[in-house]
Design a protein around this motif. Structure first.
Motif, PDB file in Angstrom:
ATOM      1  N   UNK A  95      43.660  54.264  34.509  1.00 48.46           N
ATOM      2  CA  UNK A  95      42.140  54.367  34.414  1.00 48.46           C
ATOM      3  C   UNK A  95      41.105  53.191  34.822  1.00 48.46           C
ATOM      4  N   UNK A  96      41.797  52.190  35.646  1.00 45.88           N
ATOM      5  CA  UNK A  96      40.986  51.149  36.289  1.00 45.88           C
ATOM      6  C   UNK A  96      41.195  49.961  36.152  1.00 45.88           C
ATOM      7  N   UNK A  97      40.458  48.919  36.756  1.00 43.45           N
ATOM      8  CA  UNK A  97      40.832  47.735  36.732  1.00 43.45           C
ATOM      9  C   UNK A  97      40.597  46.986  35.534  1.00 43.45           C
ATOM     10  N   UNK A  98      39.066  47.196  34.922  1.00 43.64           N
ATOM     11  CA  UNK A  98      38.616  46.759  33.696  1.00 43.64           C
ATOM     12  C   UNK A  98      39.640  47.082  32.532  1.00 43.64           C
ATOM     13  N   UNK A  99      39.998  48.341  32.501  1.00 46.63           N
ATOM     14  CA  UNK A  99      41.070  48.893  31.287  1.00 46.63           C
ATOM     15  C   UNK A  99      42.208  48.109  31.599  1.00 46.63           C
ATOM     16  N   UNK A 100      42.858  47.694  32.758  1.00 44.79           N
ATOM     17  CA  UNK A 100      43.929  47.027  33.109  1.00 44.79           C
ATOM     18  C   UNK A 100      43.985  45.740  32.427  1.00 44.79           C
ATOM     19  N   UNK A 101      42.834  44.933  32.771  1.00 47.13           N
ATOM     20  CA  UNK A 101      42.560  43.558  32.467  1.00 47.13           C
ATOM     21  C   UNK A 101      42.533  43.874  30.702  1.00 47.13           C
ATOM     22  N   UNK A 102      41.771  44.626  30.431  1.00 48.34           N
ATOM     23  CA  UNK A 102      41.584  44.619  28.760  1.00 48.34           C
ATOM     24  C   UNK A 102      42.820  44.646  28.096  1.00 48.34           C
ATOM     25  N   UNK A 103      43.600  45.600  28.555  1.00 47.85           N
ATOM     26  CA  UNK A 103      45.178  45.721  27.961  1.00 47.85           C
ATOM     27  C   UNK A 103      45.745  44.501  28.023  1.00 47.85           C
ATOM     28  N   UNK A 104      45.755  43.784  29.259  1.00 46.39           N
ATOM     29  CA  UNK A 104      46.668  42.396  29.288  1.00 46.39           C
ATOM     30  C   UNK A 104      46.049  41.407  28.723  1.00 46.39           C
ATOM     31  N   UNK A 134      41.525  63.008  31.884  1.00 45.13           N
ATOM     32  CA  UNK A 134      40.173  62.719  32.098  1.00 45.13           C
ATOM     33  C   UNK A 134      40.195  61.221  32.497  1.00 45.13           C
ATOM     34  N   UNK A 135      39.133  60.804  33.214  1.00 49.22           N
ATOM     35  CA  UNK A 135      39.098  59.235  33.658  1.00 49.22           C
ATOM     36  C   UNK A 135      37.932  58.752  32.560  1.00 49.22           C
ATOM     37  N   UNK A 136      37.685  57.504  32.632  1.00 47.85           N
ATOM     38  CA  UNK A 136      36.759  56.817  32.255  1.00 47.85           C
ATOM     39  C   UNK A 136      35.627  55.891  32.691  1.00 47.85           C
ATOM     40  N   UNK A 137      34.417  55.708  32.187  1.00 44.17           N
ATOM     41  CA  UNK A 137      33.717  54.524  33.102  1.00 44.17           C
ATOM     42  C   UNK A 137      34.134  53.415  32.609  1.00 44.17           C
ATOM     43  N   UNK A 138      34.931  52.716  33.545  1.00 47.92           N
ATOM     44  CA  UNK A 138      36.152  51.777  33.294  1.00 47.92           C
ATOM     45  C   UNK A 138      35.073  50.508  32.639  1.00 47.92           C
ATOM     46  N   UNK A 139      33.789  50.146  33.073  1.00 50.22           N
ATOM     47  CA  UNK A 139      33.222  49.126  32.671  1.00 50.22           C
ATOM     48  C   UNK A 139      33.006  48.927  31.437  1.00 50.22           C
ATOM     49  N   UNK A 140      33.038  50.222  30.414  1.00 51.90           N
ATOM     50  CA  UNK A 140      32.780  50.328  29.062  1.00 51.90           C
ATOM     51  C   UNK A 140      33.803  49.858  28.178  1.00 51.90           C
TER      52      UNK A 140
END
Length: 486
Positions: A118-127, A424-430
């Protein structure tokens, strides 16, 4: 609880704890003669699956479980076993859906899957959601154990609570600081053995005092109304079978399969097949393990009734009351049991948080100096959270933190479900906005249901939380995903 603690018994407990810790230290040194970051984070992927399976049973049983589960029979009979049946289904799902993904990607942290998908922001959010959940949840569980040890052992010696907390956390740091997860695979095996040895011996002591044989005890359990397991009648009840079965499934998927703490040791197995055998084995073991804790609770209520002792109103006081009334060897066994349970869960929590921060947040797998600094920092924060809880001394605050922790797993469920079951992909920043909004919407839903319809959400609120996150991710979807080999 302090008037029965004589000096000789206290010295016995302290000697037992030091002997216990000495064995942990010896195991740590033998296992980690050649320490490395790969051993700390991944155990070099050569752990025997049967050792991981046995140790994981103890790692999943905290000191709070040791104290609280026997007392559940006072308010909900043995309905908790319905949840344990759901656990088995959850472990099967983790073994055959999530583990293949993690092994194909060869991950150190399971949240790196979210980053690739999903992207870097998603990754950091999960962590960050994991770090927040694990730090608060693990510290609160250890806080309860520290309070028990303070009352039973250290308070009569006039040792301040803050010394107790720092001392116990430092012991964990000392035997995990070099080997990390590789150490825990071996120490958890020993700790699980100690935990269940203490449990069996306490049950034996209860039976001896009550004058029961094994046949008598089983007959008493069968005849006692507190031994009822299945509840099918009232669907609105939190004890309803179908609600607890489904909730147990998703609790394991989220709090094991999507939790770095619970998965890190499973990922040290040599092969995917070994990891699956490990997962299924200890998943099945949860049913008889929790039956033993609940059976102890039923036997204690019968023993108290036969001796004219008032049964405590709070379930958490049931086993400690027996320890208080009996003292001596039972007190030593109780101390060993809760120390084994609490060390086994707290050491893996601190190690997994160190892994997640180094790998997920800082993106540095090979920096050994960073790993040492982060590990001791996690221990310091862990102790600080415990001391803050004690300083505030507010049950409402502690309840609020536990509630917050239960809500923070929902976004992880939504993120992984979206990654695994959509293209699907997402708008990672949101994504951070969606993950913060989901628990808030879940809380709002629970309040509306309670006030307008008299419906009290139980474990199923986790599903609603994950669903809100999943729907929120659908609202911010865009285009095709980066392909990940899952």
């Amino acid at each position: 609880m302090h008037n029965f603690c004589n000096f000789a018994v206290i010295m016995m407990i302290i000697a037992a704890i030091f002997a216990y810790y000495f064995i942990l230290t010896v195991i740590s040194r033998v296992v980690n003669r050649r320490s490395s970051n790969a051993a700390f984070f991944r155990g070099e992927r050569r752990s025997p699956w049967y050792m991981v399976a046995f140790g994981m049973v103890g790692a999943s049983i905290s000191g709070v479980t040791f104290v609280s589960v026997p007392g559940m029979v006072l308010t909900s009979q043995m309905s908790y076993l319905q949840l344990c049946i759901g656990f088995i289904l959850g472990y099967l799902a983790v073994a055959f859906v999530l583990l293949p993904v993690y092994y194909r990607l060869n991950v150190t942290s399971i949240y790196s899957y979210i980053g690739e998908r999903l992207g870097h922001q998603s990754y950091q959010t999960a962590a960050w959601f994991f770090l927040l959940s694990k730090m608060c949840g693990a510290a609160l569980k250890f806080y309860v154990v520290c309070m028990i040890m303070q009352k039973f052992v250290f308070q009569p010696l006039n040792i301040p609570f803050w010394v107790t907390v720092i001392g116990l956390v430092m012991l964990i740091w000392l035997y995990t600081r070099r080997g990390g997860i590789r150490t825990l695979v071996f120490t958890d095996t020993f700790q699980t053995f100690c935990l269940f040895s203490a449990l069996f011996l306490i049950i034996y002591k209860v039976m001896s005092i009550g004058g029961w044989t094994v046949t008598d005890a089983l007959s008493s359990l069968w005849a006692d109304e507190r031994s009822q397991v299945f509840f099918f009648d009232d669907f609105s009840s939190p004890q309803n079978f179908w609600k607890m079965l489904l909730s147990g499934l998703f609790i394991v998927v989220v709090m094991t399969g999507l939790d770095q703490d619970m998965m890190q040791k499973n990922l040290t197995c040599k092969t995917l097949r070994d990891a699956q055998k490990d997962m299924c084995t200890y998943g099945l073991a949860f049913l008889p393990a929790n039956f033993l804790f609940l059976a102890l609770g039923v036997l204690l209520t019968q023993l108290f009734s036969s001796q004219g002792i008032a049964i405590p109103a709070k379930g958490d006081e049931l086993l400690p009351l027996f320890v208080e009334q009996t003292g001596g060897v039972v007190l030593v066994l109780f101390a060993i049991g809760i120390v084994a349970a609490s060390f086994s869960s707290a050491d893996s929590a601190i190690t997994s948080m160190t892994t997640s921060y180094c790998v997920d947040i800082r993106g540095k797998f090979d920096d050994e100096r960073l790993r040492h600094r982060v590990h001791i920092s996690m221990c310091a924060i862990f102790a600080a959270v415990i001391l803050i809880c004690d300083a505030v001394n507010s049950s409402s605050l502690i309840d609020a933190i536990y509630t917050m922790v239960s809500y923070t797993y929902g976004p992880l469920l939504g993120l992984f479900a979206f990654g695994l079951f959509t293209r699907q992909n997402v708008r990672d920043r949101y994504v951070p906005v969606v993950c913060i909004a989901s628990p808030l919407l879940s809380y709002l839903l629970s309040e509306i249901a309670k006030q307008q319809f008299g419906y009290h959400f139980g474990y199923e609120l986790l599903l609603c939380n994950g669903l809100f996150c999943f729907l929120g991710l659908l609202l911010i979807k865009t285009g095709r995903p980066r392909r990940v080999n899952t």
